[in-house]
Scaffold this motif. Structure first.
Motif, PDB file in Angstrom:
ATOM      1  N   SER A  61      44.257  49.003  44.141  1.00 40.08           N
ATOM      2  CA  SER A  61      42.932  49.063  43.511  1.00 40.08           C
ATOM      3  C   SER A  61      42.223  47.734  43.741  1.00 40.08           C
ATOM      4  CB  SER A  61      43.039  49.349  42.010  1.00 40.08           C
ATOM      5  OG  SER A  61      43.767  48.327  41.352  1.00 40.08           O
ATOM      6  N   TYR A  62      40.891  47.793  43.910  1.00 35.23           N
ATOM      7  CA  TYR A  62      40.124  46.610  44.283  1.00 35.23           C
ATOM      8  C   TYR A  62      39.123  46.225  43.197  1.00 35.23           C
ATOM      9  CZ  TYR A  62      41.818  47.551  49.037  1.00 35.23           C
ATOM     10  OH  TYR A  62      42.599  47.765  50.145  1.00 35.23           O
ATOM     11  N   GLU A  63      38.820  44.923  43.140  1.00 29.67           N
ATOM     12  CA  GLU A  63      37.767  44.407  42.268  1.00 29.67           C
ATOM     13  C   GLU A  63      36.915  43.418  43.059  1.00 29.67           C
ATOM     14  OE1 GLU A  63      39.562  42.615  38.860  1.00 29.67           O
ATOM     15  OE2 GLU A  63      39.992  44.544  37.878  1.00 29.67           O
ATOM     16  N   LEU A  64      35.644  43.339  42.698  1.00 30.77           N
ATOM     17  CA  LEU A  64      34.729  42.347  43.275  1.00 30.77           C
ATOM     18  C   LEU A  64      34.199  41.499  42.134  1.00 30.77           C
ATOM     19  CD1 LEU A  64      33.257  41.338  45.857  1.00 30.77           C
ATOM     20  CD2 LEU A  64      31.385  42.885  45.255  1.00 30.77           C
ATOM     21  N   ASN A  65      34.554  40.220  42.141  1.00 29.99           N
ATOM     22  CA  ASN A  65      34.206  39.312  41.038  1.00 29.99           C
ATOM     23  C   ASN A  65      34.596  39.885  39.676  1.00 29.99           C
ATOM     24  OD1 ASN A  65      33.198  37.550  42.939  1.00 29.99           O
ATOM     25  ND2 ASN A  65      31.247  37.262  41.928  1.00 29.99           N
ATOM     26  N   GLY A  66      35.783  40.475  39.630  1.00 30.95           N
ATOM     27  CA  GLY A  66      36.333  40.958  38.367  1.00 30.95           C
ATOM     28  C   GLY A  66      35.906  42.346  37.955  1.00 30.95           C
ATOM     29  N   LYS A  67      35.060  42.998  38.761  1.00 33.65           N
ATOM     30  CA  LYS A  67      34.601  44.342  38.417  1.00 33.65           C
ATOM     31  C   LYS A  67      35.180  45.353  39.411  1.00 33.65           C
ATOM     32  CE  LYS A  67      30.276  42.820  36.274  1.00 33.65           C
ATOM     33  NZ  LYS A  67      28.796  42.936  36.262  1.00 33.65           N
ATOM     34  N   PRO A  68      35.710  46.467  38.916  1.00 31.49           N
ATOM     35  CA  PRO A  68      36.320  47.462  39.807  1.00 31.49           C
ATOM     36  C   PRO A  68      35.334  47.990  40.841  1.00 31.49           C
ATOM     37  CG  PRO A  68      36.852  47.926  37.508  1.00 31.49           C
ATOM     38  CD  PRO A  68      35.793  46.861  37.490  1.00 31.49           C
ATOM     39  N   ILE A  69      35.812  48.147  42.071  1.00 35.14           N
ATOM     40  CA  ILE A  69      34.989  48.712  43.144  1.00 35.14           C
ATOM     41  C   ILE A  69      35.814  49.735  43.915  1.00 35.14           C
ATOM     42  CG2 ILE A  69      33.525  46.673  43.437  1.00 35.14           C
ATOM     43  CD1 ILE A  69      35.279  45.959  45.904  1.00 35.14           C
TER      44      ILE A  69
END
Length: 342
Positions: A61-69
């Protein structure tokens, strides 16, 4: 697609800095792959995990600056600049987090703007201009230098000083903006700003800076304060408690633009002087993308030449006249101009 051409054409030397991306190292050898070396607004972010040891990965699972993407996310409606991609990788019963730093650039080349001088007015040659703003048709100015810093209300047509207070000797005045009958004035390296009543110049309170390094320029959109600190960052401040609520980073499609100085809000955009350059950027306040460049360099030749003459600084929008007023540090003239896209 050659940004350097118009910088040469305008003789406007902006600092463009590029930084590479990086992955965190870890004992598993896992790392995050992106298909594009350089990411731009509008690109699709395609992610994968480099797994050289052929470990059995059951979930990512991925996050961008702490938010899920989600993978294959389109980079729209987001701010530019430095970002951190995180991947939580499940290997057996363990989950490992790996990160990668990337930079998102703007996806358009800034437009070139020219200007026409409408009027020229006198300006106090001793004023080391740091902030300039109209409020209810009146012009206000903040000036710098220790033992010389001031807050002023000025008759822009005659140059007459209508109201003036001197800052304490230890303070170096910087930008100012006015919101809801309150003047917000920055100081340079003291990490402190002042709030005054716009009518009386009575000092109502002081405020301290957050993570922003210094005080340079400030403007507002009627709700939020925008503050520069001499870097490529513009901070968003809550006018009620002056806390920083985040920031944007100012980028072209080539790199970041540091040394952002005096700021002005004009028709939904942030106009920013660049310190020691005689140009102004037009910035998208949502993304930080540079949408336009105005070269005001020729104006410096139209003012009195003297040993203390310094760079362009000071930009104020007069909504009643729909014109922009610009001056500089220790300039003897204030120029009223109209800009147009080339």
């Amino acid at each position: 697609m050659h940004l350097s051409k118009y910088f040469i054409l305008l003789s406007l030397s902006l600092f463009l800095s590029n930084c590479g991306d990086s992955n965190t190292s870890n004992k598993t050898g896992l790392s995050i792959n992106t298909t594009e070396k350089s990411l731009m607004l509008g690109d699709t972010l395609k992610l994968s995990i480099n797994n050289p040891k052929k470990l059995e990965v059951s979930n990512v699972s991925y996050e961008l600056n702490g938010k899920p993407i989600e993978n294959n996310m389109v980079l729209n409606n987001m701010s530019l600049g430095n970002k951190t991609i995180s991947a939580k990788v499940k290997i057996g019963d363990e989950t490992q987090t790996i990160t990668k730093s990337v930079i998102v650039y703007n996806n358009t080349i800034p437009s070139i703007y020219t200007y026409e001088i409408i009027n020229t007015f006198p300006h106090d040659i001793s004023s080391y201009t740091q902030g300039l703003e109209f409020y209810n048709g009146e012009l206000y100015e903040s000036t710098g230098q220790k033992k010389e810093s001031k807050l002023r209300k000025i008759n822009f047509e005659t140059g007459e000083v209508l109201k003036n207070i001197d800052l304490e000797d230890q303070y170096f005045g910087e930008g100012l903006t006015i919101l809801n009958d309150k003047i917000y004035q920055l100081t340079w390296q003291a990490k402190r700003g002042f709030i005054y009543d716009v009518d009386t110049f009575e000092k109502l309170s002081t405020f301290n800076y957050g993570t922003s390094k210094e005080g340079w320029g400030i403007c507002n959109d009627g709700t939020t304060l925008f503050k520069s600190d001499g870097t490529e960052k513009i901070y968003l401040l809550n006018p009620e408690n002056l806390t920083e609520q985040g920031h944007i980073e100012v980028y072209t499609e080539k790199g970041k633009i540091p040394s952002l100085n005096e700021l002005e809000w004009i028709d939904g955009k942030i106009f920013a002087n660049i310190y020691q350059r005689n140009g102004v950027l037009i910035i998208n306040p949502k993304t930080g993308g540079v949408e336009g460049v105005i070269d005001f360099k020729p104006l410096k030749k139209l003012v009195k030449q003297h040993p203390k003459l310094d760079v362009l600084n000071g930009i104020a929008y007069n909504s009643e006249r729909e014109t922009i007023f610009v001056t500089g540090k220790n300039w003897d003239k204030l120029f009223e101009v109209k800009i147009s896209k080339r």
